[in-house]
Design an enzyme around this catalytic site. Structure first.
Site, PDB file in Angstrom:
ATOM      1  N   ASN A 172      34.371  39.229  39.100  1.00 59.23           N
ATOM      2  CA  ASN A 172      33.743  37.955  38.726  1.00 59.23           C
ATOM      3  C   ASN A 172      33.227  38.034  37.284  1.00 59.23           C
ATOM      4  O   ASN A 172      33.440  39.037  36.599  1.00 59.23           O
ATOM      5  CB  ASN A 172      32.639  37.576  39.724  1.00 59.23           C
ATOM      6  CG  ASN A 172      31.494  38.569  39.714  1.00 59.23           C
ATOM      7  OD1 ASN A 172      31.359  39.390  38.796  1.00 59.23           O
ATOM      8  ND2 ASN A 172      30.663  38.506  40.738  1.00 59.23           N
ATOM      9  N   ASP A 192      37.888  36.377  51.369  1.00 62.41           N
ATOM     10  CA  ASP A 192      36.737  36.792  50.567  1.00 62.41           C
ATOM     11  C   ASP A 192      36.525  35.834  49.386  1.00 62.41           C
ATOM     12  O   ASP A 192      35.386  35.560  48.998  1.00 62.41           O
ATOM     13  CB  ASP A 192      36.964  38.219  50.063  1.00 62.41           C
ATOM     14  CG  ASP A 192      35.841  38.712  49.175  1.00 62.41           C
ATOM     15  OD1 ASP A 192      34.752  38.968  49.709  1.00 62.41           O
ATOM     16  OD2 ASP A 192      36.049  38.806  47.950  1.00 62.41           O
TER      17      ASP A 192
END
Lengths: 328, 328, 328
Positions: B15, B204
């Site tokens: 991320n 996920d």
């Protein structure tokens, strides 16, 4: 007989400090070579065929390439024998914000055309025209040299020994690394075997991890010794790529990379050595200047022998570079 | 009966703040399991086969992994029954600049060998040898436990209800998210159905978006409850993955993820629930310390029921962790 | 002022029957436009800048492209105004086994140079030289036309309504689809906002799923109406891309695609419509010949209005194509 392409370098192509991996450059080079070679070999009658990579000559990474730069890859067929062709490829890196360009890499690759009907059938290569008889003669010499080298070089039968449980820092076992990769459709494109460029990218990845573990700094690929592709890696194989340090000089590390393939579903076929090569890495500081490399701790006769062989290659390359400089 | 591999974590695996997604770790774990399982099951005569994932035991993400770190994945076959095998996988993350290593994840996966000729035919598994009868006995117990759980657990038939037009902040509908994915060749590799690891990565991804929408901070996967893979997802399908909050404690969010598959070309077969699971996420500050999570606003009986069930799972896991600590 | 590149089409770029997705072609086109535009705009003094896509003119996919073919993308700057530039791009597909080439796509894109220091600052574009005053005059006309259209067209404020629980087959709700995508580093490369080509690829993906759900056959992108990029999608956003059928003729489907962006970390900024467009798909049989498309079942006034607007666009485009043919 030339082709050119451009690609913008993305974050995933580079390491944390933004240096594009040598493996990405090698993969682009091979893709350009495969396109121009396949196109040329299909300009005659007979089975449709694909140019399969059999050898990459020793190549040096002359300037680092960074994220956001545009890589220009130009490929040209420079020699054809009856069953093989030589492609010379040049990679220029362009900073499109400043307009600055630099030569990043020059490489020479040898391909043979494999029939699409029967992967073991080698087709004939249509001859190219040369600008001069000198050019043709030079090409023939390069062809003879590499042919001899390829005949001499068997796949290195060096065993891969797992490192000891708690390897000492800066020993060979400390940085030895391996990865496994399940060959997928995108690795193969048109045929049932892996593109040479895909394999070289994996080899550079492992070599990079070995180098970084040894010196814990930003490392980049400096050069790759001539690579011979002994056997094709087919779809449905698992590839194990292992890298280990063989030799370390003041400012460079030589890493031997061994590629073994096994069919997952046809176990009886056994494991085979598909490719092996020596990658040389250097360590860089924040300003992209070379850093000293920690010495390598040698254990046992085998490591000693490989170190001496590596030292010989190092001295040979150094002498060659010096001779080339004096010629200029 | 072990295999190990190493991979460097790239920017696309993480991320914005550099935390590698839990889904990437799960995908690596499953790939290692599939390779070792398939290899083992093809060491005997009969149809060639592939190890298909049927279950992942509850797993916890013990330390965050960052871009540039090398993930070491070690897989070992730890139990075999007549038609299934257990693979235990360990993921270590190594900072190759400092040499620091930490345990990132430990997981146990169950596979069954499916014939390549006929996807519905389950093959036999060659037995492994155990170091001791205790080890074999422990494996048998794990096998019996998971078998019972798999028989008990049907695919959750929970309906996916679209969120209301203007959902209130911090309500379930506010963060509910879904994505569709067209199954491509790389999702399937060797056979005609999607790798379990690919599905877990998508799950996920959706769960992460739900969690981030609820708390608008940096979020990471903390654990995943046992996942049963009820039905295979075949090539040519569209997968719809939906995530919604079921329960929120002081410092964690539980997200239910439902995976539905529809064949695009054989429409009459209709939609079916392929997998479902509960993911737990936590919210982190700049220094990777847990942050408080905004309470969940519950609307209606269904949400209330799911909240209470989530709370029961939360208390059960907490008690279990405490018991394990006291044992040590 | 031209640039060209070549790429080999891989399995992951195509659907199951081997047709390369229109979205992959659009992404290559935009990448070529971004490179040539950025390079040109940095040939003068002042802030370094990046060419940001603001509009793609209506484009048609003239021939299908297949896996293993080489796509040649040629881009040329054909007009410059004070603050924008037009790039015309041509895509040829080459079968390197037979040597056959075909024109796959021609497109015109408009870019504006955004300062790297301040994304909201639009830089000036260095003027290009024209081969003739006619060429310049034609360019000016295209510039004025698109400027007017861009001013007239605001972001379509059409609401995305979730489909009813059990939609009837062949209704709008039955095939409506949406995906979410978390903006990653590779989507942005040099700056902090998503490349236009990445967004168009996602839009084509959703539109293709809608079309396949409606007719359960092999579908391909036939054309895309002019697209205006109203607002940039910044790093750290979640993008929601929704597609729904608006109009169906005998042999084509028009799909409206709406792109909404939400910042995950700055929730107060809310959701905004970044792009919207109409994609037209056709359904093909095994021999790549068009198949009839099932009629669309319309429910309610809103769907009726959109159907009539779609029909008007369909008739307008048909008349235009006819007029162009007669001119030739």
């Amino acid at each position: 007989m030339t082709t050119s392409q451009q690609m913008i370098m993305r974050p995933d192509d580079a390491n944390i400090v933004g240096n594009v991996h040598g493996g990405i450059i090698l993969k682009m080079i091979e893709e350009a070579g495969c396109i121009i070679g396949t196109r040329h070999c299909n300009t005659q009658n007979g089975d449709r065929c694909l140019a399969a990579l059999v050898r990459v000559e020793k190549t040096e990474f002359l300037s680092p390439v960074f994220i956001g730069e545009v890589a220009h890859v130009t490929a040209e067929i420079t020699y054809t024998s009856k069953h093989s062709l030589e492609v010379q490829v040049k990679v220029m890196a362009e900073n499109i914000l400043t307009g600055a360009k630099k030569l990043a890499n020059k490489a020479a690759l040898w391909y043979v055309p494999c029939s699409l009907q029967n992967v073991d059938k080698i087709m004939e290569v249509p001859p190219i025209k040369y600008d001069s008889t000198e050019k043709e003669e030079e090409g023939r010499k390069r062809y003879e040299t590499q042919k001899m080298e390829r005949l001499e070089t068997k796949a290195r039968i060096e065993e891969v020994v797992p490192p000891p449980p708690n390897p000492e820092k800066h020993s060979v076992g400390f940085s030895q690394s391996s990865l496994i990769h399940l060959v997928g459709p995108s690795d193969c494109t048109l045929h049932n075997y892996v593109h040479g460029g895909v394999t070289m990218k994996l080899m550079d990845e492992v070599a990079g991890i070995v180098a970084a573990r040894h010196c814990n700094t930003n490392i980049v690929t400096a050069s790759v010794d001539a690579i011979n592709f002994h056997r094709k890696i087919m779809k449905g194989c698992v590839v194990t790529v292992t890298g280990r340090l063989t030799f370390v000089s003041n400012k460079s590390m030589e890493i031997e990379v061994l590629v073994d393939a096994t069919s997952l579903v046809e176990a009886e076929k056994g494991k085979y050595r598909a490719v092996s090569a020596f990658f040389t890495f250097i360590s860089l500081d924040k300003h992209n200047r070379p850093l000293p490399v920690p010495p390598l701790k040698i254990n046992g006769e085998e490591e000693q022998r490989r170190f001496e062989e590596g030292n010989a290659r190092y001295l040979h390359n150094k002498a060659k570079r010096l001779a080339e400089k004096q010629q200029q």
